[in-house]
Write an enzyme that holds these catalytic residues in place. Sequence first.
Site, PDB file in Angstrom:
ATOM      1  N   CYS A 121      15.728   2.975  -1.621  1.00  0.00           N
ATOM      2  CA  CYS A 121      14.998   2.129  -0.682  1.00  0.00           C
ATOM      3  C   CYS A 121      15.925   0.962  -0.359  1.00  0.00           C
ATOM      4  O   CYS A 121      17.106   1.177  -0.104  1.00  0.00           O
ATOM      5  CB  CYS A 121      13.650   1.697  -1.257  1.00  0.00           C
ATOM      6  SG  CYS A 121      13.713   0.962  -2.905  1.00  0.00           S
ATOM      7  N   ASN A 179       0.851  -1.178   0.000  1.00  0.00           N
ATOM      8  CA  ASN A 179       0.000   0.000   0.000  1.00  0.00           C
ATOM      9  C   ASN A 179       0.889   1.231   0.000  1.00  0.00           C
ATOM     10  O   ASN A 179       1.509   1.554   1.016  1.00  0.00           O
ATOM     11  CB  ASN A 179      -0.922   0.002   1.221  1.00  0.00           C
ATOM     12  CG  ASN A 179      -1.810   1.232   1.254  1.00  0.00           C
ATOM     13  OD1 ASN A 179      -2.142   1.804   0.207  1.00  0.00           O
ATOM     14  ND2 ASN A 179      -2.193   1.656   2.445  1.00  0.00           N
ATOM     15  N   ILE A 180       0.994   1.916  -1.137  1.00  0.00           N
ATOM     16  CA  ILE A 180       1.827   3.099  -1.238  1.00  0.00           C
ATOM     17  C   ILE A 180       1.011   4.307  -0.803  1.00  0.00           C
ATOM     18  O   ILE A 180      -0.008   4.619  -1.411  1.00  0.00           O
ATOM     19  CB  ILE A 180       2.327   3.299  -2.684  1.00  0.00           C
ATOM     20  CG1 ILE A 180       3.086   2.070  -3.161  1.00  0.00           C
ATOM     21  CG2 ILE A 180       3.213   4.540  -2.769  1.00  0.00           C
ATOM     22  CD1 ILE A 180       3.517   2.136  -4.607  1.00  0.00           C
TER      23      ILE A 180
END
Length: 205
Positions: free
Chosen positions: A140, A115-116
Amino acid sequence: MRLENGDRSTCHPIVNSSSDDEDDGGLLRESYSPVLDGEGLLVPPLNFAMVDYGVFRSGFPDTANFAFLQTLGLRSIIYLCPERYPEANVEFLNANGIHLFQFAIEGSKEPPLVNIPEETIKEALRVVLDEKNRPLLIHCKRGKHRTGSLVGCLRKLQKWCLTSIFDEYQRYAAEKTRVSDLRFMELFDISGFKQPPTFCSHSPN
């Protein structure tokens, strides 16, 4: 050795045809080869690439990459993971006057669980667009999904077509491409942003 900002003479584009990490899937991609200067070997982080003038992307840098990162003249690092930044990396940032912007986006190997958060991506994008933060590095863990999604949203602001945005994302994600990421980039709302600053390149189309 420290190069002036924008001097990429230590970077040589190559194509990697194999990988020791099975998560990379032997992906063919443009990268940067280790190069020698008078002070030793400069090793770029995993999946390192230039996004635009003063904007770079990569996987998580470790101590072997610090000398290379110094040549970029970084002012900021955008870190897209929730985990605490390693002490060695914090010391490197402090020693080189680099500001850390951390945006805690959870990662997952199961696409349905990813879920961004759109507001978080918007906050990170504002950091990218702020000239005083550049040169900067976005990273990241592997430089694929979270980094790729943020870069994709920047490309949308740059008026790239979705085909080009998806192609760039998939060059790093390969068989690990997440439909949820592509959908997020497609629906990402750029209406709240001004026109891209002069550092941004034009659409390749």
